[in-house]
Design a protein around this motif. Structure first.
Motif, short mmCIF file in Angstrom:
data_model
loop_
_atom_site.label_atom_id
_atom_site.label_comp_id
_atom_site.label_asym_id
_atom_site.label_seq_id
_atom_site.Cartn_x
_atom_site.Cartn_y
_atom_site.Cartn_z
N ALA A 183 0.82 -1.21 0.00
CA ALA A 183 0.00 0.00 0.00
C ALA A 183 0.85 1.26 0.00
O ALA A 183 0.42 2.31 -0.50
CB ALA A 183 -0.94 0.01 1.21
N GLN A 184 2.06 1.19 0.56
CA GLN A 184 2.87 2.39 0.58
C GLN A 184 3.35 2.79 -0.82
O GLN A 184 3.61 3.96 -1.07
CB GLN A 184 4.06 2.24 1.54
N ILE A 185 3.43 1.82 -1.72
CA ILE A 185 3.77 2.13 -3.11
C ILE A 185 2.61 2.87 -3.77
O ILE A 185 2.80 3.85 -4.49
CB ILE A 185 4.12 0.85 -3.88
N LEU A 186 1.38 2.40 -3.48
CA LEU A 186 0.19 3.10 -4.01
C LEU A 186 0.11 4.50 -3.42
O LEU A 186 -0.26 5.46 -4.11
CB LEU A 186 -1.08 2.32 -3.69
N ALA A 197 -7.93 3.24 3.16
CA ALA A 197 -7.03 2.13 2.84
C ALA A 197 -6.49 1.54 4.13
O ALA A 197 -6.56 2.14 5.20
CB ALA A 197 -5.89 2.61 1.95
N THR A 198 -5.91 0.34 4.02
CA THR A 198 -5.23 -0.27 5.16
C THR A 198 -3.93 -0.88 4.67
O THR A 198 -3.65 -0.92 3.47
CB THR A 198 -6.12 -1.33 5.85
N THR A 199 -3.13 -1.33 5.61
CA THR A 199 -1.83 -1.88 5.26
C THR A 199 -1.36 -2.81 6.37
O THR A 199 -2.12 -3.12 7.30
CB THR A 199 -0.80 -0.75 5.01
N GLN A 200 -0.11 -3.23 6.30
CA GLN A 200 0.46 -4.16 7.26
C GLN A 200 0.48 -3.57 8.66
O GLN A 200 0.78 -2.39 8.84
CB GLN A 200 1.88 -4.52 6.80
N LYS A 201 0.14 -4.39 9.65
CA LYS A 201 -0.01 -3.88 11.02
C LYS A 201 1.27 -3.89 11.84
O LYS A 201 1.42 -3.13 12.78
CB LYS A 201 -1.10 -4.69 11.75
N TRP A 202 2.22 -4.76 11.50
CA TRP A 202 3.45 -4.84 12.29
C TRP A 202 4.28 -3.57 12.19
O TRP A 202 5.02 -3.23 13.10
CB TRP A 202 4.29 -6.04 11.84
N ALA A 203 4.19 -2.89 11.07
CA ALA A 203 4.96 -1.66 10.89
C ALA A 203 4.01 -0.51 10.57
O ALA A 203 4.29 0.35 9.74
CB ALA A 203 5.99 -1.84 9.78
N TRP A 204 2.88 -0.50 11.27
CA TRP A 204 1.79 0.44 10.96
C TRP A 204 2.25 1.89 10.98
O TRP A 204 2.03 2.63 10.02
CB TRP A 204 0.65 0.24 11.96
N ALA A 205 2.91 2.32 12.03
CA ALA A 205 3.31 3.73 12.17
C ALA A 205 4.21 4.16 11.02
O ALA A 205 4.05 5.25 10.46
CB ALA A 205 4.00 3.95 13.51
N GLU A 206 5.16 3.30 10.68
CA GLU A 206 6.08 3.63 9.59
C GLU A 206 5.35 3.72 8.25
O GLU A 206 5.57 4.65 7.47
CB GLU A 206 7.17 2.55 9.49
N LEU A 207 4.48 2.77 7.99
CA LEU A 207 3.82 2.70 6.68
C LEU A 207 2.80 3.81 6.48
O LEU A 207 2.72 4.40 5.40
CB LEU A 207 3.16 1.32 6.51
N VAL A 208 2.01 4.12 7.50
CA VAL A 208 1.00 5.16 7.32
C VAL A 208 1.65 6.54 7.17
O VAL A 208 1.08 7.45 6.55
CB VAL A 208 -0.03 5.17 8.47
N PRO A 218 -7.16 1.48 10.64
CA PRO A 218 -6.29 0.58 11.41
C PRO A 218 -6.88 -0.80 11.68
O PRO A 218 -6.15 -1.78 11.69
CB PRO A 218 -6.06 1.35 12.71
N CYS A 219 -8.17 -0.87 11.92
CA CYS A 219 -8.81 -2.15 12.28
C CYS A 219 -9.55 -2.71 11.07
O CYS A 219 -10.77 -2.58 10.97
CB CYS A 219 -9.74 -1.98 13.46
N ALA A 220 -8.81 -3.29 10.16
CA ALA A 220 -9.43 -3.85 8.96
C ALA A 220 -8.50 -4.88 8.35
O ALA A 220 -7.29 -4.69 8.30
CB ALA A 220 -9.73 -2.75 7.95
N ARG A 221 -9.10 -5.98 7.89
CA ARG A 221 -8.32 -6.96 7.14
C ARG A 221 -8.15 -6.50 5.70
O ARG A 221 -7.14 -6.78 5.08
CB ARG A 221 -9.00 -8.33 7.18
N TRP A 222 -9.18 -5.87 5.18
CA TRP A 222 -9.08 -5.26 3.87
C TRP A 222 -10.04 -4.08 3.79
O TRP A 222 -10.99 -3.98 4.57
CB TRP A 222 -9.39 -6.28 2.76
N VAL A 223 -9.77 -3.19 2.86
CA VAL A 223 -10.60 -2.00 2.66
C VAL A 223 -10.81 -1.82 1.16
O VAL A 223 -9.88 -1.95 0.37
CB VAL A 223 -9.94 -0.74 3.26
N TRP A 229 -8.46 -1.70 -3.86
CA TRP A 229 -8.55 -2.71 -2.81
C TRP A 229 -7.19 -2.78 -2.11
O TRP A 229 -6.18 -3.03 -2.75
CB TRP A 229 -8.89 -4.09 -3.39
N THR A 230 -7.17 -2.55 -0.79
CA THR A 230 -5.96 -2.71 -0.01
C THR A 230 -6.21 -3.72 1.09
O THR A 230 -7.32 -3.80 1.62
CB THR A 230 -5.51 -1.36 0.61
N SER A 231 -5.18 -4.48 1.45
CA SER A 231 -5.37 -5.50 2.47
C SER A 231 -4.26 -5.44 3.51
O SER A 231 -3.19 -4.89 3.27
CB SER A 231 -5.41 -6.89 1.85
#
Length: 233
Positions: A183-186, A197-208, A218-223, A229-231
């Motif tokens: 998602a960070q590329i998008l 949109a959503t993205t990976q949770k382990w590195a959430w702060a960095e990615l957002v 933040p609380c989503a498997r996909w959006v 479509w982001t997951s």
């Protein structure tokens, strides 16, 4: 309501009363509805329900054209992508393509050299590679572009050629998708600006932080937001 009463109906209930009318929206007439007590009534209503269901489905299939599916799928590959993010969808799409005429699956990368996935061996290096079918400069026609995640997305994020490819390709697509940190590329390409949109949770702060104009969920498997479509990961 006595415990032995059962509900038998066709369509969508508008109100909860002992005597109802339900509009199926398929056969154009209200369907009578009431509590059934005797076994004979129950058996009879089951038959009516099944007949109505079959007739309704036949009417729908006969009057509505089948929904077409996207036929030209592409996966963007870059070094150190997570293999599952690409191989998983490819496996499913391969099955669909087997019975779908004219469906194409493409791997797009910066060059035609094999692209190493994340999984590595300390002594021998990458254990998994994916072979591109096109370069980003060849710009193959696509309906859907999938961007996988992985540590390599941080490198791709700063790769001007990859970001420019996503930016110029998105307007031509029916859908664009990302898995995990893809998602960070998008986001860098501006695709997610003002989008949910959503993205990976382990590195959430960095990615957002890579997409300040994105409405991160933040609380989503996909959006899903429009054709994006982001997951999570």
């Amino acid at each position: 309501m006595p415990s032995h009463f059962r509900w038998y109906f066709v369509g969508k209930a508008q109100t909860y009363k002992e005597e109802l009318s339900l509009d199926t929206h398929l056969i154009g007439k209200p369907v009578a509805f009431r509590y059934l007590q005797s076994e004979r009534e129950k058996r009879g209503m089951k038959i009516v329900s099944l007949v109505t269901l079959v007739c309704s489905a036949t009417a729908v299939l006969g009057t509505r054209p089948p929904k077409t599916i996207p036929l030209k799928w592409g996966i963007l590959a870059f070094p150190r992508f997570v293999g599952l993010d690409a191989y998983g969808p490819l496996e499913i799409l391969n099955i669909v393509a087997f019975n779908t005429p004219n469906m194409t699956l493409s791997i797009i990368a910066e060059t035609m050299e094999n692209v190493p996935a994340l999984i590595t061996n300390p002594t021998s290096g990458a254990l998994s590679w994916i072979k591109p079918t096109y370069t980003i400069d060849q710009d193959p026609p696509l309906d859907v572009l999938l961007v996988p995640g992985g540590p390599g997305s941080r490198i791709a994020y700063n790769n001007t050629k990859i970001i420019d490819y996503v930016k110029r390709t998105y307007p031509k697509l029916k859908y664009i998708m990302s898995t995990a940190s893809g998602a960070q590329i998008l986001a860098k390409a501006g695709v997610l600006d003002k989008k949910r949109a959503t993205t990976q949770k382990w590195a959430w702060a960095e990615l957002v932080a890579s997409g300040p104009k994105v409405k991160w969920v933040p609380c989503a498997r996909w959006v899903v937001d429009g054709n994006i479509w982001t997951s999570s990961g």
